[in-house]
Design a protein around this motif. Sequence first.
Motif, short mmCIF file in Angstrom:
data_model
loop_
_atom_site.label_atom_id
_atom_site.label_comp_id
_atom_site.label_asym_id
_atom_site.label_seq_id
_atom_site.Cartn_x
_atom_site.Cartn_y
_atom_site.Cartn_z
N GLU A 175 0.87 -1.19 0.00
CA GLU A 175 0.00 0.00 0.00
C GLU A 175 0.90 1.23 0.00
N HIS A 176 0.80 2.04 -1.04
CA HIS A 176 1.60 3.25 -1.18
C HIS A 176 0.71 4.46 -0.89
N VAL A 177 1.18 5.32 -0.02
CA VAL A 177 0.41 6.52 0.36
C VAL A 177 1.30 7.74 0.19
N THR A 178 0.79 8.75 -0.50
CA THR A 178 1.51 10.01 -0.68
C THR A 178 0.60 11.16 -0.27
N VAL A 179 1.17 12.08 0.49
CA VAL A 179 0.47 13.32 0.86
C VAL A 179 1.32 14.48 0.39
#
Length: 313
Positions: A175-179
Amino acid sequence: MKPGRSCIWVVILTAGWAVSAALAQEPASKPQKMSSAVVVDELEFIYRFENSGTTELVSRARVSIRTVEGRDSFGQLYFPFQAQLGDVQVRYVRTVKPSGQIIEASVEQPMEITAPVAQQAPVFSDLRFKVVPVAGLDAGDRLEYEVLTRTRVPLKPGDFWMTHYPTRTVTVLAEHVTVEFPLDRRVTLKIDETGAYVVEDSNARRHYRWTLSNPKPQKGKALQKPLFTLSSLASWSEVGRWYRALEAGRLGLTPEIESMVRELVAGKKNPPEKLEAIYRFVSQSIRYVSISLGLGGYQPHRAAEVLQNQYGD
């Protein structure tokens, strides 16, 4: 999968939008069967915040369908959005066969439906779903999709906030998360330090990036732990000033309310009897639905609307 069934939705409510990764599961009575029905090969979430308060979320997924139960749960995908605040664009939904054959679902004009709760509580009708039937899906296939959810009307102009919960109810390999948000914007960010992340600055924006995995389905308190909570609001005083503006003038009496109260207390001899009569009416005649979506999650309805609709906040 129907919206009313138990679903593994990555639902973002605190920012005034609801974003579904459309990861469905069987009812809670069959958790073991569903836990082996699908494996999420890859998830990606990219959050983009602007100084205006507008936001975008790109969500992508690749899901391996292991069983007939998994196929049935993913036969239709439901992507929620709030019509008054923004929209959702389904960029693609496709089935990838073991042979490599790709079957594209039609996403140009997906069917749009009102949330099931509106059937019981019409006053809460802003939540919509775009529905995409998945073409040619069967056990052994891989499902892929990409969705863009936009908030064009921020709850509080000039500000934004968000909480992200990792997907933990099924097996997730990655799971890749970018903010990302403007580099010159002051932001309060509370991060789960057990998850490694990197911070990069480029093109006048700051980026936080995580890569996670969930080797086996979890339950209980593990599901309640967010990856991050973010807010551009600097203090609770700012929140208080905003809320005071939202609720100003909404608690006032109207001639209709005063007339109803006179009828309720007619013949009652003392204050306790009058209070009991009013309480009985409110507790038995006004219904309540807990749906904290959009501005309705913060701004109370006017007292006159509560009386007319028979739904309270």
